[in-house]
Design a protein around this motif. Structure first.
Motif: not given
Length: 213
Positions: A207-209, A164-167, A139-143
């Motif tokens: 992706m952070m697992l 998701d989107n951690v790079l 969702a929103d990266k700031g959150g």
């Protein structure tokens, strides 16, 4: 729209060609998403979707929580990996994209496993009880950091958290905007969290697992 994969397009296509193809409904959902939304790149692709489905299946998950439904691609993929009596709760704040998601859930035999909760995710999370076997944050990266704090207690020991989107299209290496810094701070938060065992994968946009201890 920033490039959402850090590998060459030809390699991404090769990976897609050697991944189990999604059902035809997903191709239609992709087309609708491109036609009716302003940021279709927010949708997970077929490789990441298949990976999420496999994670659900490998963990024998029966309860899945998703933060960030968008048009429903990832929720439907994960629902395919659930057992017949499995449950997936997905949270979003956008009624327009949620309408698309609900329409496609209704057309899938796995859609009955999905509950879409419309409203601010942090408020929805206060109404939920664990344990969940797997949580997917997209969702929103700031959150992200606030979502993390809210969902870790809801995950069972041995359960899996995925973000998701951690790079962030590589911008984690030289953050400038507030969103850039939010992703960097989130990754540092996860690595420092003694409750989990993390691994950061270079799948698509990162992706952070994290397995809960």
């Amino acid at each position: 729209m920033p490039k959402l994969t850090l590998v060459p397009d030809e390699i991404e296509e090769y990976a897609r060609a050697h991944t189990a193809a999604p059902a035809p409904l997903f191709e239609e959902l992709k087309d609708i998403t491109h036609a009716r939304t302003s940021s279709p790149g927010m949708q997970v692709g077929p490789v990441e979707g298949a990976f999420l489905r496999m994670l659900v299946s490998l963990t024998s998950a029966r309860r899945v929580l998703e933060i960030g439904t968008f048009t429903g691609y990832s929720a439907l993929m994960m629902a395919e990996g659930l057992s017949d009596d499995g449950e997936l709760i997905t949270c979003d704040i956008n009624p327009e994209t949620a309408e698309i998601a609900r329409a496609f859930f209704a057309r899938s035999p796995h859609g009955r496993k999905i509950q879409l909760r419309l409203g601010p995710a942090l408020e929805t999370l206060k109404t939920l009880r664990g344990p969940f076997d797997l949580v997917f944050i997209d969702a929103d990266k700031g959150g992200y950091s606030a979502y993390w704090d809210a969902v870790v207690p809801l995950v069972r020991p041995g359960g899996l958290l995925v973000a998701d989107n951690v790079l962030w299209s590589g911008r984690v290496l030289s953050p400038e905007s507030a969103q850039d810094h939010a992703v960097v701070d989130f990754n540092a938060k996860v690595v420092a969290d003694a409750r989990v065992e993390p691994v950061l994968l270079t799948v698509r946009d990162g992706m952070m697992l994290a397995r809960k201890r």
